[in-house]
Design a protein around this motif. Sequence first.
Motif, PDB file in Angstrom:
ATOM      1  N   THR B  42      63.445  11.392  49.218  1.00 12.17           N
ATOM      2  CA  THR B  42      64.243  11.897  48.096  1.00 12.17           C
ATOM      3  C   THR B  42      63.727  11.333  46.773  1.00 12.17           C
ATOM      4  OG1 THR B  42      66.174  12.110  49.516  1.00 12.17           O
ATOM      5  CG2 THR B  42      66.580  12.015  47.149  1.00 12.17           C
ATOM      6  N   GLN B  83      70.045  16.905  47.778  1.00 11.73           N
ATOM      7  CA  GLN B  83      70.582  16.738  49.117  1.00 11.73           C
ATOM      8  C   GLN B  83      72.088  16.600  49.092  1.00 11.73           C
ATOM      9  OE1 GLN B  83      70.308  13.497  52.588  1.00 11.73           O
ATOM     10  NE2 GLN B  83      68.498  13.698  51.366  1.00 11.73           N
ATOM     11  N   ASP B 164      65.220  19.249  48.999  1.00 16.18           N
ATOM     12  CA  ASP B 164      65.592  18.092  49.810  1.00 16.18           C
ATOM     13  C   ASP B 164      66.498  18.567  50.951  1.00 16.18           C
ATOM     14  OD1 ASP B 164      65.741  15.503  50.562  1.00 16.18           O
ATOM     15  OD2 ASP B 164      66.622  14.739  48.703  1.00 16.18           O
TER      16      ASP B 164
END
Lengths: 325, 255, 294
Positions: B42, B83, B164
């Motif tokens: 990430t 995410q 992500d």
Amino acid sequence: MLHRSPSMPLILLVFVSCATLLFSITQGSVSLSITDVSSALRSQGSQLYQTLVWELRIPRVAAAFATGALLSMAGALMQILLRNPLADPYVLGISGGASVMVLGAILVGASGIILSGAAFLGATLSSLLVFGLSQRSGQTTPMRLLLTGVVIAAGWGACITLILAIAPPQKIPGMLFWLMGDLAYAHSPWLAWVVLAMVSMLVMPFAKSLNVLARGPLQAAALGVNVVFLERFVFILASLMTAIAVTTAGSVGFVGLVIPHMMRLILGNDQRLILPASALSGGCLVTFADTIARTVIAPEQLPVGVITALIGVPTFLFLLNKGRM
Amino acid sequence: MTTLSARSVVLDLPNCSPLPMSFEMKSGEVWGLLGPNGVGKTTLLHTLANLRKWCSGNIYIDQIRLQDIHRLSLAQKVGVLFQEHQDGLPATVMETVLLGRFPYSASNWKNDSRRDQELTTAALEALSLQSLSTRSLHQLSGGERQRTAIAALYAQAPDIWLVDEPTNHLDLHHQVEVMSLLSQQAKKGGVMIMSLHDLNLAARWCSHVMLMYPDRSILAGQAQQLLTLENLEPLYQQKLVQGEIDGQTVFMPSN
Amino acid sequence: MFLKIALTTAFTAMLCLANVWGQCVVDDKEHEVCLERSATRIAALSPGATELAFAAGAGERVVAVVSFSDYPSAAQEIESVGSPSRLDLERLVALKPDLVLAWGTGNPSEQISVLARLGLPIYYVEPHSFSDIAGDIRDIALLAGTETQGDRAAQTFLNGIAELRSQYSNKPRVATFYQVWDEPLMTMNDEHYINQVVELCGGINVFADSSRLIPRLNNEAVLIKNPEAIIAGGMGERNAHWLEAWRTFPNLLATQRDNLFFVPPSLIQRPTPRLLEGAKIMCQRLDLARQRRN
């Protein structure tokens, strides 16, 4: 929001605002007929009526409207900043900070423009404190910020009690005014209007960026918004508006919380619409509440904060209960 | 033709100084970032979008240094799927997807252009969200929110996609739908970079992979060459078995 | 047309000349207040100011009072313009007063400044002594053109006070605690006029040297001072329950000698001519305390 003309609700609100302002000018503890008021507005007719309308009602109604507009817009901006619909200058302790500074200034014998300065200082100090303390390793979570704000508001509450306890009795009535939120003492609405106009002109060009910021700072940065600048900018404007509202009418609660929330429920989430709509309907609410405050049990006068809270608390609980927050 | 390249970039990760990484990613390629939890997948994605500072090295988009690109033009070139969805103020699906067009319409205060609206509608269709367009984000399931976020990214139409965990919260059908949509975007000339947990999704959809080891230099290159048991077992510290089903390579943890 | 204007001007000038009455007085805030003609419509913005106006013989000229203006009973018939701390300015202005008796520490200064801006003459009533009370009565009488009555009332008041002074002020001192309020417990220091009443009666205010005009206390402070007499006002005119609390301290000198006295608060906590009555009661009570020494 896409397909409807966004100006339609605003035109309607401008119309409602004008109607509210006119209605409030016709209402008072002395009953004047519409014809009396309209001739007084044209500077004709009885000298007494002209005095009542021009010297007493119009300045007060103007101050009420500006206060409501400032508080609602400040609330709307803070809710974006914190991405939390519970944020408002009152809940976050910003008006508390302004009140403490004003009370301190009254205690040492200041008056007039110094009080406005003290309120701004207090609002800014309080916001810096809230935002500064809620940061950890450079990141601010809205929940942490809100909690910090609530705790700081409680701290200001204690300071207020302390100042009231040590203040000489002849200064207490003036101090209570700041705490209750009262337009009876509003001397001049012009500062509030100038700030309202200035802030609106400054903030409206950023309304679209604020829509993006409402989705979170990371998302906003990924979409090309200058998040650091925008957050500081919004923060300063919201503090300024709160400070001016507090100097005009003391600390009036719930307007900044309830109005933007209602506007979002009715009009959606586009800040280009929500910000001006909040300003207009906040102005209407406080104007209307103040009209009630000065007429309902006349000659006894109520502080406007009582009426806004009486309207605001059940509305807020209702909205909360509907699960829209 | 877009190229994203990194020269000796050291990510800003806490309590470890990762080894510098260099790579080059081009239009048409679908990159899978693979590695154990906490290795910095990430962080790498955020760094490539200039959302996060890095320690040293340089990142270039088409030979221009990342930090020299104005934030709005960067947002036209680079799009990010996060995410974790930050829970913002209430908004509808339509409003959220339309925000993807912000980098193009930021200066046009009054209205969103016809093209913005067309792309928004197209994005809603591409992720079968038309029926949800007026719903509030708060009323959606996790998968529906994920598809909304992907639709916003689709509307943003970037050259470089930093995605992500695109299949988070998605059921199998939507996983396939989203992965094929993303690889189509790569075929149309995009650079697709996605972090993935599922080796088999990487094996099936990615042309290239980057294996991010906690203790040694990354391996970046063609998926076929790198997706081997020798490379993957130390990556996850897990014994694996490899097989072939329906012409596709699959990996499974071994007993 | 020209003739008409000239005539009107001449007529107005004559009217002005005929009314060269003009009176100037200095109020309790040291401001000079001048009226060109005697006040006929007086707004009294504190219960005390109302009493003073009535005492000055100007009661019939009072057109506006505030809440709690209950004395004399005629005052209750006069239109109220709200509470002293939150005035209904509109109603007040509509009553067209030509003299406003303002309460410096009770009325909001913002509201009084609005009245001043509208050109209404403001006389601040804020007496701090017996002579201030008499002075205010004389001033109001002067402004209302009722000097004879005002002078008489002021003189009666001062004579009464002088009589009490000669009768009691040289008697043996009685250490006295005057209870202004119950919760929180409050008294006053020597800058307050009630302190003057206590001294007039030959008492000594045990908290005279406090730094604040109205200090807040706890029971301990009172126990340490161990006053010989405790005098309390109360929530109402007959409600003496504040005093009962002191009976729980049997070591207190005032409790031992049963020197727990009630003085109706309206007679002492308002600086008006009725203070004379309150002072009489207090002097008698303190004298009773002296008698109980044996």
